[in-house]
Design a protein around this motif. Structure first.
Motif, PDB file in Angstrom:
ATOM      1  N   ARG A   1       0.895  -1.206   0.111  1.00 54.97           N
ATOM      2  CA  ARG A   1       0.047  -0.055   0.007  1.00 54.97           C
ATOM      3  C   ARG A   1       1.021   1.222  -0.050  1.00 54.97           C
ATOM      4  O   ARG A   1       2.118   1.074   0.120  1.00 54.97           O
ATOM      5  CB  ARG A   1      -0.951   0.121   1.142  1.00 54.97           C
ATOM      6  N   ARG A   2       0.298   2.275  -0.148  1.00 57.43           N
ATOM      7  CA  ARG A   2       0.882   3.637  -0.163  1.00 57.43           C
ATOM      8  C   ARG A   2       0.309   4.460   0.968  1.00 57.43           C
ATOM      9  O   ARG A   2      -0.632   5.066   0.892  1.00 57.43           O
ATOM     10  CB  ARG A   2       0.833   4.370  -1.240  1.00 57.43           C
ATOM     11  N   ARG A   3       0.897   4.318   2.249  1.00 53.31           N
ATOM     12  CA  ARG A   3       0.150   4.992   3.128  1.00 53.31           C
ATOM     13  C   ARG A   3       1.260   5.612   4.002  1.00 53.31           C
ATOM     14  O   ARG A   3       0.837   6.214   5.251  1.00 53.31           O
ATOM     15  CB  ARG A   3      -0.482   4.092   4.074  1.00 53.31           C
ATOM     16  N   CYS A   4       2.519   5.688   3.869  1.00 52.66           N
ATOM     17  CA  CYS A   4       3.468   6.098   4.752  1.00 52.66           C
ATOM     18  C   CYS A   4       3.145   7.794   4.712  1.00 52.66           C
ATOM     19  O   CYS A   4       3.450   8.298   3.672  1.00 52.66           O
ATOM     20  CB  CYS A   4       4.879   5.762   4.193  1.00 52.66           C
ATOM     21  N   ALA A   5       2.920   8.287   5.986  1.00 53.95           N
ATOM     22  CA  ALA A   5       2.882   9.618   5.930  1.00 53.95           C
ATOM     23  C   ALA A   5       3.241   9.807   7.480  1.00 53.95           C
ATOM     24  O   ALA A   5       3.185   9.083   8.399  1.00 53.95           O
ATOM     25  CB  ALA A   5       1.550  10.094   5.624  1.00 53.95           C
ATOM     26  N   ASP A   6       3.366  11.399   8.082  1.00 48.62           N
ATOM     27  CA  ASP A   6       3.768  11.552   9.182  1.00 48.62           C
ATOM     28  C   ASP A   6       2.379  11.173  10.320  1.00 48.62           C
ATOM     29  O   ASP A   6       2.811  10.985  11.485  1.00 48.62           O
ATOM     30  CB  ASP A   6       4.011  13.068   9.375  1.00 48.62           C
ATOM     31  N   ASP A   7       1.475  11.204   9.647  1.00 46.62           N
ATOM     32  CA  ASP A   7       0.068  11.025  10.613  1.00 46.62           C
ATOM     33  C   ASP A   7      -0.051   9.286  10.614  1.00 46.62           C
ATOM     34  O   ASP A   7      -1.274   8.889  10.968  1.00 46.62           O
ATOM     35  CB  ASP A   7      -1.177  11.846  10.432  1.00 46.62           C
ATOM     36  N   TYR A   8       0.490   8.538  10.045  1.00 45.24           N
ATOM     37  CA  TYR A   8       0.161   7.304   9.816  1.00 45.24           C
ATOM     38  C   TYR A   8       0.853   6.676  11.036  1.00 45.24           C
ATOM     39  O   TYR A   8       1.894   6.795  11.568  1.00 45.24           O
ATOM     40  CB  TYR A   8       0.877   6.690   8.456  1.00 45.24           C
ATOM     41  N   VAL A   9      -0.174   5.558  11.221  1.00 44.40           N
ATOM     42  CA  VAL A   9       0.178   4.540  12.585  1.00 44.40           C
ATOM     43  C   VAL A   9       0.138   3.242  12.348  1.00 44.40           C
ATOM     44  O   VAL A   9      -0.930   2.461  11.692  1.00 44.40           O
ATOM     45  CB  VAL A   9      -0.701   4.836  13.706  1.00 44.40           C
ATOM     46  N   PRO A  10       1.304   2.753  12.008  1.00 43.21           N
ATOM     47  CA  PRO A  10       1.544   1.263  11.565  1.00 43.21           C
ATOM     48  C   PRO A  10       1.068   0.311  12.596  1.00 43.21           C
ATOM     49  O   PRO A  10       1.253   0.247  13.639  1.00 43.21           O
ATOM     50  CB  PRO A  10       3.124   1.129  11.299  1.00 43.21           C
ATOM     51  N   ARG A  11       0.061  -0.570  12.121  1.00 43.47           N
ATOM     52  CA  ARG A  11      -0.147  -1.809  13.001  1.00 43.47           C
ATOM     53  C   ARG A  11       0.477  -3.094  12.108  1.00 43.47           C
ATOM     54  O   ARG A  11      -0.008  -3.361  11.110  1.00 43.47           O
ATOM     55  CB  ARG A  11      -1.702  -1.633  13.055  1.00 43.47           C
ATOM     56  N   PHE A  12       1.151  -3.805  12.953  1.00 35.70           N
ATOM     57  CA  PHE A  12       1.860  -5.070  12.359  1.00 35.70           C
ATOM     58  C   PHE A  12       0.582  -5.999  11.719  1.00 35.70           C
ATOM     59  O   PHE A  12       0.986  -6.586  10.753  1.00 35.70           O
ATOM     60  CB  PHE A  12       2.552  -5.753  13.447  1.00 35.70           C
ATOM     61  N   TYR A  13      -0.481  -5.944  12.283  1.00 38.24           N
ATOM     62  CA  TYR A  13      -1.276  -6.898  11.768  1.00 38.24           C
ATOM     63  C   TYR A  13      -1.904  -6.408  10.244  1.00 38.24           C
ATOM     64  O   TYR A  13      -2.579  -7.229   9.547  1.00 38.24           O
ATOM     65  CB  TYR A  13      -2.713  -7.296  12.625  1.00 38.24           C
TER      66      TYR A  13
END
Length: 128
Positions: free
Chosen positions: A101-113
């Motif tokens: 996906r393309r979601r990398c941003a300063d307000d992005y919260v990564p969830r391992f699942y």
């Protein structure tokens, strides 16, 4: 077939540096983001930094800001995590992962699942 292969971990003393590599196949790093996670013994897996398809990066841990940097080589389909001034608290298994996906941003919260593709991990141990 999507594959991620990490390398570059090892045993270093506090204050030293390591560069981790994540070689991707089955997709191109200029199309999708890659995120570095780490997991210390007895702790949950946490997101460290994401590297966007365009090359920008967003850091999720205040403790690594100013010490860790990222790089990307699209020709090699590889992303890197340069870790400087390493501390014992950085000891962990480091993983790279992608959710295609393309979601990398300063307000992005990564969830391992949310990540379906993971490398095998590389151990980083910082100890005197």
């Amino acid at each position: 077939q999507v594959q991620l292969v990490e390398s570059g971990g090892g045993l270093v003393q506090p204050g030293e540096s390591l560069r981790l590599s994540c070689a991707a196949s089955g997709f191109t790093t200029d199309h999708y983001d890659i995120t570095w996670f780490r997991q210390a013994p007895g702790k949950e897996r946490e997101g460290v930094v994401c590297i966007s398809y365009s090359g920008s990066s967003s850091y999720f841990l205040d403790s690594v800001k100013g010490r860790f940097t990222t790089a990307k080589d699209n020709a090699k389909n590889t992303v890197y995590l340069q870790m400087n001034i390493l501390k014992p608290d950085d000891t962990a298994v480091y993983y790279c992962a992608t959710a295609l996906r393309r979601r990398c941003a300063d307000d992005y919260v990564p969830r391992f699942y949310e990540y379906g593709y993971w490398g095998q991990g590389t151990q980083v141990t910082v100890s005197s």
